[in-house]
Design a protein around this motif. Sequence first.
Motif, mmCIF file in Angstrom:
data_model
loop_
_atom_site.group_PDB
_atom_site.id
_atom_site.type_symbol
_atom_site.label_atom_id
_atom_site.label_comp_id
_atom_site.label_asym_id
_atom_site.label_seq_id
_atom_site.Cartn_x
_atom_site.Cartn_y
_atom_site.Cartn_z
ATOM 1 N N TYR A 1 -35.031 -5.282 -24.423
ATOM 2 C CA TYR A 1 -36.263 -5.134 -23.647
ATOM 3 C C TYR A 1 -36.667 -3.673 -23.456
ATOM 4 O O TYR A 1 -37.866 -3.368 -23.382
ATOM 5 N N ASP A 2 -35.712 -2.783 -23.382
ATOM 6 C CA ASP A 2 -36.052 -1.353 -23.323
ATOM 7 C C ASP A 2 -36.759 -0.912 -24.595
ATOM 8 O O ASP A 2 -37.720 -0.135 -24.556
ATOM 9 N N TRP A 3 -36.291 -1.424 -25.728
ATOM 10 C CA TRP A 3 -36.907 -1.055 -27.014
ATOM 11 C C TRP A 3 -38.308 -1.639 -27.126
ATOM 12 O O TRP A 3 -39.231 -0.976 -27.610
ATOM 13 N N PHE A 4 -38.483 -2.882 -26.680
ATOM 14 C CA PHE A 4 -39.815 -3.487 -26.719
ATOM 15 C C PHE A 4 -40.797 -2.648 -25.916
ATOM 16 O O PHE A 4 -41.939 -2.419 -26.335
ATOM 17 N N ARG A 5 -40.351 -2.190 -24.760
ATOM 18 C CA ARG A 5 -41.231 -1.376 -23.918
ATOM 19 C C ARG A 5 -41.614 -0.082 -24.633
ATOM 20 O O ARG A 5 -42.768 0.366 -24.560
ATOM 21 N N GLU A 6 -40.670 0.534 -25.325
ATOM 22 C CA GLU A 6 -40.960 1.743 -26.093
ATOM 23 C C GLU A 6 -42.010 1.472 -27.175
ATOM 24 O O GLU A 6 -42.934 2.268 -27.374
ATOM 25 N N TYR B 1 -49.020 -7.088 -25.617
ATOM 26 C CA TYR B 1 -48.022 -8.030 -25.124
ATOM 27 C C TYR B 1 -46.883 -8.191 -26.127
ATOM 28 O O TYR B 1 -47.056 -7.939 -27.321
ATOM 29 N N ASP C 1 -45.353 -10.175 -16.642
ATOM 30 C CA ASP C 1 -45.752 -8.807 -16.969
ATOM 31 C C ASP C 1 -46.261 -8.762 -18.410
ATOM 32 O O ASP C 1 -47.222 -9.452 -18.750
ATOM 33 N N ILE C 2 -45.595 -8.011 -19.274
ATOM 34 C CA ILE C 2 -46.050 -7.879 -20.659
ATOM 35 C C ILE C 2 -45.481 -8.961 -21.565
ATOM 36 O O ILE C 2 -45.832 -9.042 -22.740
ATOM 37 N N TYR C 3 -44.634 -9.812 -21.042
ATOM 38 C CA TYR C 3 -43.953 -10.824 -21.868
ATOM 39 C C TYR C 3 -44.640 -12.181 -21.732
ATOM 40 O O TYR C 3 -44.875 -12.668 -20.622
ATOM 41 N N LEU D 1 -44.299 -0.823 -27.234
ATOM 42 C CA LEU D 1 -45.615 -1.029 -26.628
ATOM 43 C C LEU D 1 -46.275 0.300 -26.295
ATOM 44 O O LEU D 1 -47.473 0.487 -26.532
ATOM 45 N N ASN D 2 -45.481 1.209 -25.755
ATOM 46 C CA ASN D 2 -46.043 2.513 -25.382
ATOM 47 C C ASN D 2 -46.419 3.345 -26.603
ATOM 48 O O ASN D 2 -47.429 4.054 -26.596
#
Length: 437
Positions: free
Chosen positions: A104-109, A118, A153-155, A111-112
Amino acid sequence: MLKEFKSHIDTNLSFLSKKKVLIACSGGLDSVVLTILCHSLDMFCSIAHCNFKLRAEESDGDQIFTENLANHLDIPFFVTSFETNNYAKEYALSTQMAARKLRYDWFRELLNQHDFDYVLTAHHLDDSLETFLINLSRGTGIEGLLGIPEVNDIYVRPLLPFSRDQILQYATEHKLQWREDSSNKSTKYVRNKLRHLVIPELLSVNHTFLQNFETTIENLRTTHSFINEQVGRLKQELFEYSGTETIKISIDSLLGFENPKGYLFLLLKEYGFTAWDDILDLLTAQSGKQIFSSTHRLIKDRTFIILSPLNKIVTKQSYKIPEDEHMIMIPSGILKFKEVTEMSEIDLKTIYVDKKTLKYPLIVRKWKEGDYFYPIGMKGKKKVSKYCKDEKLSVLAKERVFLLCSEEDVVWVINYRADNRFKITPTTDQIVKITIT
């Protein structure tokens, strides 16, 4: 299934229309079907794959398969790999929790970095049932019985209304290929035990069990929404705000409920508390008793319990103020010193003292047991503790009482009362105005 999937997107997840989405794809049945369905609807999608290096060549095979899928569909592909076991050991996490955090940390990266809107994951109805049973077995409130949220949230989890059998049937009919994770067959993990041993038994008792579960989840969500609405109204009635973050709650009001413990849970659960029996006991405890969560604390204070964030607890004990200092920040505000020729406005936040009576450096410190002063307008001396009690200050307010001192003598109980020994007299020729803002 494509028709039903499109109808679900159009009806319940229409916000995905024309959005840039990232599909978390392991190469397994569920995520492959999700990818194919989204691609069939011409969604603007990309694939993200994590290689956790937990199954040696099998993990590398998953990565190759997923990249080939992306190439076949002509959609962007993102991949990363993790030393999951090393990370789990370093941060004292289970392998599953380590993989989850890394993923999930990587997914957030992503997205940014790439402006995705999403992340889509392939959780389905069976997964939601497994989560329900896991939470039920551990003990939970109604929120733990809601299964997996469709949007968090984004998921977004577009397959939640569909069962594993529906997904398998779609894949079989369309001759899709996917990767089998050998670890999913093991009953080492709780989720797999439920999947392979418990849920089949439930389905054998009632073949419509999964559909009935879906209905139950919808009913629970409706109930949860109603409860949240009522709790919001109850907070408006019971919460008395002091400042922006400190909250007072009447103990008599709480004890008036048939089930105070249940109401305390609903009112305070978002603040991280878990010791509900102790919190219930707080209602009848002596003033000053405290209970802490990781972010907040509750204090019993006469007829109230007071909720405050931990970052508001004053920790620094004292401050020195040299003679040439004209302004200093303290926990209760900004203390200002100014020489003036005459007195003007007087209030709780302003005092005037005879400069000749002061001995520098002045000290601002928290009060302690045994401190006393000579309150201006009163006869004789009084302990600060007795003054606070007579003023009916709460436990929290007492913690925030600071004294302005000249050596050991109290000049001002800041925000409350000045000391008679430092007042202006007819012989005063140097006046210092002190204010707190």
